[in-house]
Design a protein around this motif. Sequence first.
Motif, PDB file in Angstrom:
ATOM      1  N   LEU A   1     -13.025 -20.705  -5.467  1.00 36.19           N
ATOM      2  CA  LEU A   1     -13.424 -20.179  -4.156  1.00 36.19           C
ATOM      3  C   LEU A   1     -14.781 -20.737  -3.728  1.00 36.19           C
ATOM      4  CD1 LEU A   1     -12.327 -16.454  -4.607  1.00 36.19           C
ATOM      5  CD2 LEU A   1     -11.148 -18.244  -3.328  1.00 36.19           C
ATOM      6  N   LYS A   2     -15.699 -20.871  -4.693  1.00 36.63           N
ATOM      7  CA  LYS A   2     -17.024 -21.399  -4.385  1.00 36.63           C
ATOM      8  C   LYS A   2     -16.928 -22.848  -3.931  1.00 36.63           C
ATOM      9  CE  LYS A   2     -21.642 -21.925  -6.414  1.00 36.63           C
ATOM     10  NZ  LYS A   2     -22.458 -21.730  -7.648  1.00 36.63           N
ATOM     11  N   GLU A   3     -16.078 -23.641  -4.598  1.00 37.44           N
ATOM     12  CA  GLU A   3     -15.914 -25.053  -4.232  1.00 37.44           C
ATOM     13  C   GLU A   3     -15.257 -25.215  -2.870  1.00 37.44           C
ATOM     14  OE1 GLU A   3     -13.648 -26.754  -7.349  1.00 37.44           O
ATOM     15  OE2 GLU A   3     -15.242 -26.632  -8.845  1.00 37.44           O
ATOM     16  N   SER A   4     -14.468 -24.219  -2.459  1.00 35.60           N
ATOM     17  CA  SER A   4     -13.708 -24.326  -1.210  1.00 35.60           C
ATOM     18  C   SER A   4     -14.550 -24.039   0.030  1.00 35.60           C
ATOM     19  CB  SER A   4     -12.521 -23.346  -1.240  1.00 35.60           C
ATOM     20  OG  SER A   4     -11.663 -23.636  -2.320  1.00 35.60           O
ATOM     21  N   LYS A   5     -15.772 -23.505  -0.159  1.00 35.41           N
ATOM     22  CA  LYS A   5     -16.605 -23.141   0.992  1.00 35.41           C
ATOM     23  C   LYS A   5     -17.085 -24.378   1.729  1.00 35.41           C
ATOM     24  CE  LYS A   5     -18.154 -18.726  -0.886  1.00 35.41           C
ATOM     25  NZ  LYS A   5     -19.298 -17.911  -1.340  1.00 35.41           N
TER      26      LYS A   5
ATOM     27  N   GLU B   1     -13.304  -6.513  -8.879  1.00 40.14           N
ATOM     28  CA  GLU B   1     -14.032  -7.416  -7.980  1.00 40.14           C
ATOM     29  C   GLU B   1     -13.747  -7.092  -6.510  1.00 40.14           C
ATOM     30  OE1 GLU B   1     -16.178  -9.786  -8.689  1.00 40.14           O
ATOM     31  OE2 GLU B   1     -16.004  -9.796 -10.876  1.00 40.14           O
TER      32      GLU B   1
ATOM     33  N   ASN C   1     -13.944 -15.199   4.637  1.00 40.58           N
ATOM     34  CA  ASN C   1     -14.822 -14.738   3.570  1.00 40.58           C
ATOM     35  C   ASN C   1     -14.187 -15.092   2.229  1.00 40.58           C
ATOM     36  OD1 ASN C   1     -16.391 -13.407   1.719  1.00 40.58           O
ATOM     37  ND2 ASN C   1     -16.370 -11.434   2.774  1.00 40.58           N
TER      38      ASN C   1
ATOM     39  N   LYS D   1     -13.127 -17.762  -9.233  1.00 42.84           N
ATOM     40  CA  LYS D   1     -14.391 -17.729  -8.485  1.00 42.84           C
ATOM     41  C   LYS D   1     -14.936 -19.139  -8.267  1.00 42.84           C
ATOM     42  CE  LYS D   1     -16.157 -13.121  -9.685  1.00 42.84           C
ATOM     43  NZ  LYS D   1     -17.253 -12.374 -10.357  1.00 42.84           N
ATOM     44  N   ASP D   2     -14.839 -19.983  -9.295  1.00 39.50           N
ATOM     45  CA  ASP D   2     -15.276 -21.382  -9.153  1.00 39.50           C
ATOM     46  C   ASP D   2     -14.490 -22.066  -8.043  1.00 39.50           C
ATOM     47  OD1 ASP D   2     -17.006 -20.993 -11.275  1.00 39.50           O
ATOM     48  OD2 ASP D   2     -15.685 -21.944 -12.752  1.00 39.50           O
TER      49      ASP D   2
ATOM     50  N   ASP E   1      -9.879 -25.574 -12.210  1.00 38.05           N
ATOM     51  CA  ASP E   1     -11.046 -24.718 -12.421  1.00 38.05           C
ATOM     52  C   ASP E   1     -10.768 -23.646 -13.474  1.00 38.05           C
ATOM     53  OD1 ASP E   1     -12.714 -26.052 -10.660  1.00 38.05           O
ATOM     54  OD2 ASP E   1     -12.056 -24.888  -8.937  1.00 38.05           O
TER      55      ASP E   1
ATOM     56  N   SER F   1     -14.577 -14.542  -0.840  1.00 36.93           N
ATOM     57  CA  SER F   1     -14.934 -13.715  -1.993  1.00 36.93           C
ATOM     58  C   SER F   1     -13.696 -12.934  -2.394  1.00 36.93           C
ATOM     59  CB  SER F   1     -16.089 -12.780  -1.673  1.00 36.93           C
ATOM     60  OG  SER F   1     -15.725 -11.881  -0.632  1.00 36.93           O
TER      61      SER F   1
END
Length: 578
Positions: free
Chosen positions: A574-578, A442, A395, A571-572, A505, A397
């Motif tokens: 983590l989003k790119e790592s998905k 968060e 996860n 957050k950027d 990032d 997040s």
Amino acid sequence: MNKIAVSLICLVANNAFCQNTDKPFIKLVQPSRKTNAVSWSNSFIIGSTCKTCTVTVNEKSVKVYPTGAFAVELNLRPGDTSFTIIASLANKTVNKKLAYTYTLPKPPEPVKDLSIENIETWPEGNLILMTGDKIKFRVKALTNCVVKAMGDTRLYELPVNQTKGMPGIYQGEYIVKATDSFTVMKIPVSVTDSLNSSFTKETKQVFSILSPLASDIAITKGRLAHLEYGLGDDRLGGAKIGYIDSNIVLKIIGKAGSHFKVQLSKSRTAYIPDDLVTLMPKGTFTPESLTTKWNVYGENQYDYVKVGLFARLPYQSYQATDPSTIVVDIFGATNNTNWITQLQTAKEIAKVDYQQVEDDLFRITITLKHAQHWGHLIYYYDNTLVIKIKHQPENLSLKNLVIAVDAGHGGTNTGAVGATGIYEKELTLALSLKLQKAFEKEGARVIMTRTKEQFFDNKERILFYRDSLPDLLLSIHLNSSEDPFRASGTSTYYRYIGFKNLSLDIYKRMLELGLKEYGNTGSFNFMLNSPTEYPNALVETLFLSNLEEETKILDENFQEQMVEKIVLGVKDFLKESK
């Protein structure tokens, strides 16, 4: 700033930012003395006064920033110059006087008599040598002479177009012969003129040949032993190959200063500080081994690659991208692996392979399933080399992650200082406490290096996080320069290519604050960037030495904006790592 942070800063620093006085004062951070002898023309007067005061230097008005900070650039002329600083408010004034003596540096002069002015040798420092090693000489002596080292090794005078117009600069090399047997000695260098008169001077450094009876095997000790590529050095130390485990066997082939030179393979050498090894008795075996069986499997949050060896050999690892891979070189190893057992429990490893690059260099290549590197650790269990690879979190997040926040400096390690007298260590703590709060909001679990004013050595920090194993680490700092006007901007730093995106990032988000670009810098040899166990980034938020940027960072609202941008950058990532 919040009340706690302001109270901490005011208590420790007692700086102008905290002083709401209606009385004029002058507090200088540069220069620190009233009288100053300098050999350069460009300098600065930097300090602070009350926020509503006016300041003049030699009757010329100087801008006072909202923090009370002020600075003046000086362009001195040779001789004595005095400056009178006056701070005024209403009918009250205070003044401070400074004196500068600027003396032009004397131009270098050629040697005028039969003598040797200086002798430089490379590698620098006292040396222990072996057959085939080179000693490089650079000598300044009387021009148009014959200069020799070691009795008969000729050094040659360079043309003046290669010495900035200075005659009498001689250079040459001596290669250690198998017949050399000199023990501890200073090397004589002679200069002989056309009349056959001569002068001899010895090197400052001491040289010796590695004795056949001396121990030439060492083992590493401690948890932070590391190899270095060469003998270069700067404020970050020598360029590190990487950290290695304890009790690893190394072949010593010489010494330069405080560093042993070691033979990793037939074509690779490295250096290691002498306080990181223990010399072994003569007769200890040279580091070499065949490889045996492999095991590849996974459990919980990690995959493992285990390679059997007969000795704890030195190694290095590096990351690659597109595809995402971990490469491990084992020095002194020769392939004898006839099978690799691989279990389906491995979650992050896509495949493993190997290559015998040289007779004594064995390379392991591990291809990962995800594009993002999440960290790896290499160590020995007995004589088995273990490569421990972290899974990508299921996860991605913040509420599922452990974030390490490192407040740079602390205690006696004050870091940079702003014109108001505030120290970097105070602001990094204030920012880190805000960052902790933002990440916890968060849902993340946050590990802090320090939550109060205290000293931690960088080695302590690395070991603390090695044991804590966060998912990410951010080290918070402020940059500094001697120039309070021109040097400015925000910057981030990474060492390993697999961790670049985290710093990049964050950097992109920081630029949204209107800060000048100072760059996203890779291969950075900062200790908190050195662990391979987790993605990490050094954030140099802005220049504390810059008066405009000091004004920004002392504003609580701007601090909050900066923290918000750092969180958005994570957050950027983590989003790119998905």
